[in-house]
Scaffold this active site. Structure first.
Site, PDB file in Angstrom:
ATOM      1  N   GLU A   1       5.916   9.744   3.359  1.00 50.53           N
ATOM      2  CA  GLU A   1       5.553   8.415   2.865  1.00 50.53           C
ATOM      3  C   GLU A   1       4.659   8.511   1.632  1.00 50.53           C
ATOM      4  O   GLU A   1       3.667   9.234   1.638  1.00 50.53           O
ATOM      5  CB  GLU A   1       4.842   7.602   3.952  1.00 50.53           C
ATOM      6  CG  GLU A   1       4.591   6.151   3.559  1.00 50.53           C
ATOM      7  CD  GLU A   1       4.097   5.300   4.719  1.00 50.53           C
ATOM      8  OE1 GLU A   1       4.151   4.057   4.599  1.00 50.53           O
ATOM      9  OE2 GLU A   1       3.660   5.864   5.738  1.00 50.53           O
TER      10      GLU A   1
ATOM     11  N   TYR B   1      -6.145   1.164   8.524  1.00 47.60           N
ATOM     12  CA  TYR B   1      -7.195   1.468   7.545  1.00 47.60           C
ATOM     13  C   TYR B   1      -8.559   1.114   8.122  1.00 47.60           C
ATOM     14  O   TYR B   1      -9.310   0.320   7.556  1.00 47.60           O
ATOM     15  CB  TYR B   1      -6.938   0.730   6.225  1.00 47.60           C
ATOM     16  CG  TYR B   1      -5.709   1.236   5.511  1.00 47.60           C
ATOM     17  CD1 TYR B   1      -5.727   2.449   4.832  1.00 47.60           C
ATOM     18  CD2 TYR B   1      -4.518   0.516   5.533  1.00 47.60           C
ATOM     19  CE1 TYR B   1      -4.594   2.927   4.187  1.00 47.60           C
ATOM     20  CE2 TYR B   1      -3.381   0.989   4.887  1.00 47.60           C
ATOM     21  CZ  TYR B   1      -3.429   2.194   4.218  1.00 47.60           C
ATOM     22  OH  TYR B   1      -2.303   2.666   3.580  1.00 47.60           O
TER      23      TYR B   1
ATOM     24  N   ASP C   1       0.790  -1.229   0.000  1.00 48.35           N
ATOM     25  CA  ASP C   1       0.000   0.000   0.000  1.00 48.35           C
ATOM     26  C   ASP C   1       0.824   1.280   0.000  1.00 48.35           C
ATOM     27  O   ASP C   1       0.452   2.272  -0.616  1.00 48.35           O
ATOM     28  CB  ASP C   1      -0.965   0.015   1.193  1.00 48.35           C
ATOM     29  CG  ASP C   1      -0.236   0.183   2.525  1.00 48.35           C
ATOM     30  OD1 ASP C   1       0.607  -0.673   2.847  1.00 48.35           O
ATOM     31  OD2 ASP C   1      -0.510   1.171   3.234  1.00 48.35           O
TER      32      ASP C   1
ATOM     33  N   ASP D   1       5.447   0.304   3.452  1.00 51.70           N
ATOM     34  CA  ASP D   1       5.615  -0.935   4.209  1.00 51.70           C
ATOM     35  C   ASP D   1       5.483  -2.136   3.280  1.00 51.70           C
ATOM     36  O   ASP D   1       5.460  -2.002   2.059  1.00 51.70           O
ATOM     37  CB  ASP D   1       4.605  -1.004   5.364  1.00 51.70           C
ATOM     38  CG  ASP D   1       3.161  -0.851   4.869  1.00 51.70           C
ATOM     39  OD1 ASP D   1       2.894  -1.154   3.692  1.00 51.70           O
ATOM     40  OD2 ASP D   1       2.296  -0.435   5.665  1.00 51.70           O
TER      41      ASP D   1
END
Length: 483
Positions: free
Chosen positions: A461, A224, A72, A75
């Site tokens: 990120e 999430y 995603d 990571d």
């Protein structure tokens, strides 16, 4: 030789065309980014050669094949909810702006199919189950290692009739339905498989109501969580199923939902605004007045976004960037910008205008704000910093991304353990050794500041759903004469 030439071309500093950012260059890079997020066995034509095969046995603990798909963000976890939203937005970009993409449409289809091949496995591997995640997120986030080396548990998570997930199922159905239209002409058999599966997953979402975060807990939260509930995904999924099938059942279902919540956001979690823009197209472009009720809902949303609207709830940085949240703000900027550019198209087609209080809103109002956000991301900002990696001379060099920040397998053949990547690589002030071309990071703070620190995941990120949302506006401006 060929690979180095390709990389050189992508890194060429061809930034501006006639005083504006080079939207075509940014578009190509925004799609190339997805190669850096690939999980599974990589193809021979992989252009980001610092990546290698990873997670080939995903799904083994459940005796199914769940290899493939995308990590995603920075990571090594595959979260089905944001991956499905990423797929829906890439598909909508191809459907809405494909004619403006030129040769990048082929690459967009490749990026979509990498996701849908995985989502098909997730939806069909076990009858009565939808697999929605691979990899223990809590264990993964305690490690800093390449996806090619990861030694953390590849736990498998699913929803079922007894542990429902209407939100993740509705989003998965939306992704498969939208993608089916992308492939309808170029691969009709694949498109039929996608649509057939989308119908089944949507039926599951409707029949077994519940939020997946209630069913899965710490496997998906706080990463999430479905904060907005699942009604928005049911509306979103049904909108895409109707668009793909023209089956009136989905219209009736949407009316029965009573999904009238007001909103000033659009994201992987909250789909109300996106669904309404998609449905408002029926009224403005297709001239079907049964969709007219969605028009004022869209315009209420827009009035909450425009900076000079009396009902705005949106703040802007001194440099003009929309600012919604402190963490990964550019995901909201990209998603909302997609809706602004798309609704401006519908308005222009129908010669439609509206008012926010006494403020007249025209198609050019929305185009102008959308372009301002895109230009800011590409470097038209107080820091002269492009927030797309590999675009322009100045871009983030220390992004919060495991694969980018650690040496490639080719350069460092020995495995890097869970803790082995922190001290030499995570905490160093050196630039990342691998350039994740096209990645759009979380972006600056509310004062246009950006520290370019790897430890600052809120701003440094990247994520698939940021890029998926910016592809459409980039294609719009790349293929536009600026009308």
């Amino acid at each position: 030789m060929a690979t180095s030439l390709i990389v050189s071309l992508f890194l060429a500093l061809v930034v501006c065309v006639h005083g504006r950012p080079n939207y075509g260059d940014a578009l190509a890079k925004s799609i190339l980014f997805f190669q850096g997020q690939r999980s599974g066995r990589l193809p021979r034509n992989q252009e980001m050669t610092w990546r290698s095969n990873s997670a080939l046995s995903d799904g083994a603990t459940a005796r199914v094949d769940l290899s493939g798909g995308y990590y995603d963000a920075g990571d090594n976890v595959k979260f089905g909810f944001p991956m499905a939203f990423t797929t829906t937005m890439l598909s909508w970009s191809a459907l809405e702006y494909g004619k403006r993409m030129g040769p990048e449409l082929v690459n967009a289809r490749v990026a979509i199919r990498w996701a849908t091949d995985y989502l098909l496995k997730a939806a069909t591997a076990t009858p009565g189950k939808l697999y929605v995640g691979v990899g223990d997120p809590n264990a993964d986030h305690h490690c800093w290692q390449r996806p090619e080396d990861m030694a953390t548990p590849r736990s498998v998570y699913s929803v079922s009739p007894s542990n429902p997930g209407s939100d993740v199922a509705g989003e998965t159905a939306a992704a498969l339905a939208a993608a089916s239209m992308v492939f309808r002409k170029v691969d009709p058999n694949y498109a039929k498989l996608l649509l057939r599966t989308a119908k089944n997953v949507m039926d599951f979402a409707i029949r077994y109501r519940g939020a997946y975060s209630d069913s899965l807990g710490s496997a998906v939260c706080p990463f999430y969580c479905s904060y907005s509930g699942y009604k928005d995904e049911l509306l979103w999924g049904a909108s895409w199923l109707f668009k793909a099938t023209h089956n009136a059942y989905y219209i009736s279902f949407m009316k029965s939902l009573g999904a009238d919540d007001q909103t000033d956001i659009f994201s992987w979690d909250n789909k109300y605004a996106g669904a309404r823009v998609l449905l408002a197209r029926g009224a403005l472009v297709d001239k079907d007045q049964s969709f007219a009720p969605y028009v004022p809902q869209v315009e209420d949303f827009v009035c909450k976004i425009l900076p000079n609207s009396p009902s705005t709830t949106t703040t802007y940085t001194p440099g003009g960037l929309m600012f919604k949240m402190g963490q990964s703000n550019l995901q909201y900027v990209a998603s909302i910008t997609f809706l602004l550019s798309t609704y401006s198209k519908y308005m222009a087609y129908s010669r439609h205008t509206f008012k926010c209080g006494n403020v007249l809103v025209t198609p050019s109002t929305l185009r102008g704000l959308a372009r301002k956000q895109v230009d800011y991301i590409l470097g038209e900002n107080p820091l002269r910093m492009s927030y797309m990696v590999g675009y322009s001379e100045r871009f983030p060099r220390r992004i919060h991304h495991r694969g980018s920040s650690l040496p490639s397998v080719a350069d460092h053949p020995n495995a890097i353990g869970c803790d082995g990547g922190f001290q030499p690589y995570f905490y160093t002030s050196n630039p990342n050794p691998n350039i994740l071309i096209g990645a759009v990071v979380g972006g600056p703070d509310q004062n246009d500041g950006f520290s370019d620190e790897r430890t600052d995941y809120s701003h440094s990120e990247p994520a698939t759903y940021i890029n998926a949302a910016i592809v459409g506006p980039l294609a719009y401006f790349a293929g536009s004469s600026g009308q």
